[in-house]
Design a protein around this motif. Sequence first.
Motif, PDB file in Angstrom:
ATOM      1  N   GLU A 351       0.716  -1.248   0.105  1.00 13.84           N
ATOM      2  CA  GLU A 351       0.180   0.131   0.087  1.00 13.84           C
ATOM      3  C   GLU A 351       0.780   1.291  -0.071  1.00 13.84           C
ATOM      4  O   GLU A 351       1.800   1.541   0.963  1.00 13.84           O
ATOM      5  CB  GLU A 351      -0.929  -0.026   1.141  1.00 13.84           C
ATOM      6  N   GLY A 352       0.763   2.137  -1.115  1.00  7.64           N
ATOM      7  CA  GLY A 352       1.282   3.509  -1.105  1.00  7.64           C
ATOM      8  C   GLY A 352       2.697   3.099  -1.743  1.00  7.64           C
ATOM      9  O   GLY A 352       3.606   4.372  -1.687  1.00  7.64           O
ATOM     10  N   SER A 353       3.117   2.119  -2.308  1.00  2.70           N
ATOM     11  CA  SER A 353       4.498   1.987  -3.154  1.00  2.70           C
ATOM     12  C   SER A 353       4.584   2.972  -4.199  1.00  2.70           C
ATOM     13  O   SER A 353       3.546   3.030  -5.048  1.00  2.70           O
ATOM     14  CB  SER A 353       4.860   0.526  -3.446  1.00  2.70           C
ATOM     15  N   PRO A 354       5.724   3.767  -4.342  1.00  3.54           N
ATOM     16  CA  PRO A 354       6.030   4.389  -5.612  1.00  3.54           C
ATOM     17  C   PRO A 354       6.265   3.638  -6.688  1.00  3.54           C
ATOM     18  O   PRO A 354       6.953   2.650  -6.516  1.00  3.54           O
ATOM     19  CB  PRO A 354       7.001   5.176  -5.192  1.00  3.54           C
ATOM     20  N   VAL A 355       5.646   3.895  -7.859  1.00  2.00           N
ATOM     21  CA  VAL A 355       5.827   3.047  -9.200  1.00  2.00           C
ATOM     22  C   VAL A 355       6.099   4.010 -10.128  1.00  2.00           C
ATOM     23  O   VAL A 355       5.879   5.044 -10.059  1.00  2.00           O
ATOM     24  CB  VAL A 355       4.441   2.127  -9.352  1.00  2.00           C
ATOM     25  N   LYS A 356       6.598   3.173 -11.046  1.00  2.00           N
ATOM     26  CA  LYS A 356       6.730   3.974 -12.504  1.00  2.00           C
ATOM     27  C   LYS A 356       6.373   3.045 -13.627  1.00  2.00           C
ATOM     28  O   LYS A 356       6.655   1.764 -13.471  1.00  2.00           O
ATOM     29  CB  LYS A 356       8.336   4.399 -12.634  1.00  2.00           C
ATOM     30  N   ILE A 357       5.825   3.463 -14.722  1.00  2.00           N
ATOM     31  CA  ILE A 357       5.330   2.890 -15.999  1.00  2.00           C
ATOM     32  C   ILE A 357       6.196   2.941 -17.032  1.00  2.00           C
ATOM     33  O   ILE A 357       6.266   4.246 -17.403  1.00  2.00           O
ATOM     34  CB  ILE A 357       3.953   2.946 -16.118  1.00  2.00           C
ATOM     35  N   PRO A 358       7.078   2.152 -17.646  1.00  2.37           N
ATOM     36  CA  PRO A 358       7.612   2.191 -18.738  1.00  2.37           C
ATOM     37  C   PRO A 358       6.791   2.909 -19.751  1.00  2.37           C
ATOM     38  O   PRO A 358       5.514   2.547 -19.959  1.00  2.37           O
ATOM     39  CB  PRO A 358       8.249   0.807 -19.100  1.00  2.37           C
TER      40      PRO A 358
END
Length: 363
Positions: A351-358
């Motif tokens: 819950e709340g993890s920073p993510v990035k989407i290629p």
Amino acid sequence: MKKAFVIVILVLLILFGGIFGFKLYGNYMMHQALAHMPVPVVSVSASKVVEREWHPEVTAVGSFAAIQGVEVTPQLGGAITGIYFHSGEYVKAGTPLIQIDNSNQLAQLASDEAQRRLAQINLRRTQTLIATKAASQSQLDSAVASYQSAVAAVKNDHATLAKLAIRAPFSGYLGVRQVDLGQYIIPGTAMVDLQSWDPLFVNFTVPQSDFARIHVGTPVQVEVDSYPGQTFSGKITAMGAAINTATRQIDVQATVPNPKTILRPGMFGNVTVIEKRLEKVLTVPASAITYNTFGDFVYVVEKKTIHGKESQIALQRIVKTGIQRGSEVQILSGLRAGELVVTGGQIKLHEGSPVKIPASGKA
């Protein structure tokens, strides 16, 4: 002595206290260092929640049955004197299959034919005599009755002979031969199975709650384990006249073409009844759903400002799922069209993890 013992105890306390204090100080410094480190960003793949138009469906398990299928059996007993087919071959209607001993019936036919000819001669003679008033009307009536009786006896002989010469009642495929030449059989003995394979019936039941959704002519699709990935199309051709009071189900029968004759009576398949109307549904890829006993959920990607910088974070969202078609799952509640959900990499998230989407959308 006591003084020395106390001194040793004090030294040990100071030694272990120092070690413990040093450990606490190291943990404190490590915690401080980690607290100021940036949270690692997890690379994930994602997809948008899409609104689609689906035809509502009713699913059931059905069983294939031949439109024409029968176990060929004799009406009269006797010894088999001829077998004219091979197991598994295709035969046309009227093809001779088996001959049962008919020697007695042929002899009886010859006798009855002679009696018919004699009765016919007597009838003609009586008709000639009555024209000259040399015979009475009662004699003519008796001659007519004798001739008709003789004709009926001959017809009966032919009917008996036809029953002893067993033919295919319709065109179809034969099964495995179950009798042998010379074997004595009685009425009802199973000799060979005959089935018509194209088209086939598919029989299944649906609950009364779905009764209003189907009717004769509604398209169906059938999938069988023997041919994964293939779909066989047909339509409903008959429905039961009443709901079964024990199961609250209604019998439904569909007809499915089988031009390649790869389906067989007795196979079971998964039947999908496809309604004509369309309804709008929200869907996500099946890989986005995390299934567990506490409720299904997805990770929704949302934008959030952290330390003055806009970032993307993953938040858990409980969802209610519907049916699955292919790789898409229907969402009944919990999401809105256009929202972004994680479809790959969930195992690294919380819950709340920073993510990035290629840019490719794949992690």
